[in-house]
Design a protein around this motif. Structure first.
Motif, short mmCIF file in Angstrom:
data_model
loop_
_atom_site.label_atom_id
_atom_site.label_comp_id
_atom_site.label_asym_id
_atom_site.label_seq_id
_atom_site.Cartn_x
_atom_site.Cartn_y
_atom_site.Cartn_z
N GLN A 79 37.82 -19.26 -30.46
CA GLN A 79 37.29 -18.52 -29.25
C GLN A 79 35.76 -19.32 -29.55
O GLN A 79 35.07 -19.45 -28.43
CB GLN A 79 36.96 -17.23 -29.66
CG GLN A 79 36.03 -16.68 -30.74
CD GLN A 79 35.97 -15.13 -30.96
OE1 GLN A 79 36.83 -14.75 -30.91
NE2 GLN A 79 34.88 -14.73 -31.15
N LEU A 135 36.26 -22.33 -27.27
CA LEU A 135 35.63 -21.96 -25.92
C LEU A 135 34.38 -22.06 -25.59
O LEU A 135 34.15 -22.52 -24.57
CB LEU A 135 36.33 -20.58 -25.65
CG LEU A 135 36.28 -20.02 -24.17
CD1 LEU A 135 36.83 -21.06 -23.08
CD2 LEU A 135 36.84 -18.79 -23.82
N HIS A 177 33.17 -25.45 -25.50
CA HIS A 177 33.68 -26.18 -24.19
C HIS A 177 32.83 -25.75 -23.09
O HIS A 177 32.31 -26.59 -22.07
CB HIS A 177 35.17 -25.55 -23.88
CG HIS A 177 35.53 -26.10 -22.45
ND1 HIS A 177 35.87 -27.34 -22.18
CD2 HIS A 177 35.75 -25.42 -21.25
CE1 HIS A 177 36.33 -27.41 -20.90
NE2 HIS A 177 36.33 -26.17 -20.22
N ARG A 178 32.17 -24.44 -22.97
CA ARG A 178 31.37 -23.93 -22.14
C ARG A 178 30.03 -24.66 -22.02
O ARG A 178 29.24 -24.62 -21.01
CB ARG A 178 31.17 -22.37 -22.06
CG ARG A 178 32.19 -21.53 -21.63
CD ARG A 178 31.85 -19.94 -21.47
NE ARG A 178 32.92 -19.30 -21.43
CZ ARG A 178 33.28 -18.38 -22.71
NH1 ARG A 178 32.15 -17.91 -23.14
NH2 ARG A 178 34.51 -17.48 -22.35
#
Length: 67
Positions: free
Chosen positions: A40, A43, A46-47
């Motif tokens: 998580q 993620l 990545h954002r």
């Protein structure tokens, strides 16, 4: 289209803010990349990278619009 002095001043201030945010995001991403992360958190990285790229595009556009 010619920009007024006020618009140029505002654009330069915005440009400075975007550059600071871009630099801050880069530091955060580097810090997170240096430590093992659960999925998580990957993620999140990545954002953050996506946001950083968006900021880079905005910076480029603003720089091109200024005299």
């Amino acid at each position: 289209m010619m920009l007024t002095e006020e618009e140029i001043t505002q654009a330069r201030a915005t440009l400075d803010e975007l550059k600071v945010e871009h630099r801050d995001l880069n530091l955060i991403i580097e810090h997170l990349a240096a430590t093992p992360l659960p999925d998580q958190d990957q993620l999140l990285v990545h954002r953050l990278k996506k946001r950083k790229l968006m900021l880079k595009d905005k910076i480029y556009q603003l720089e091109r619009s200024l005299p």
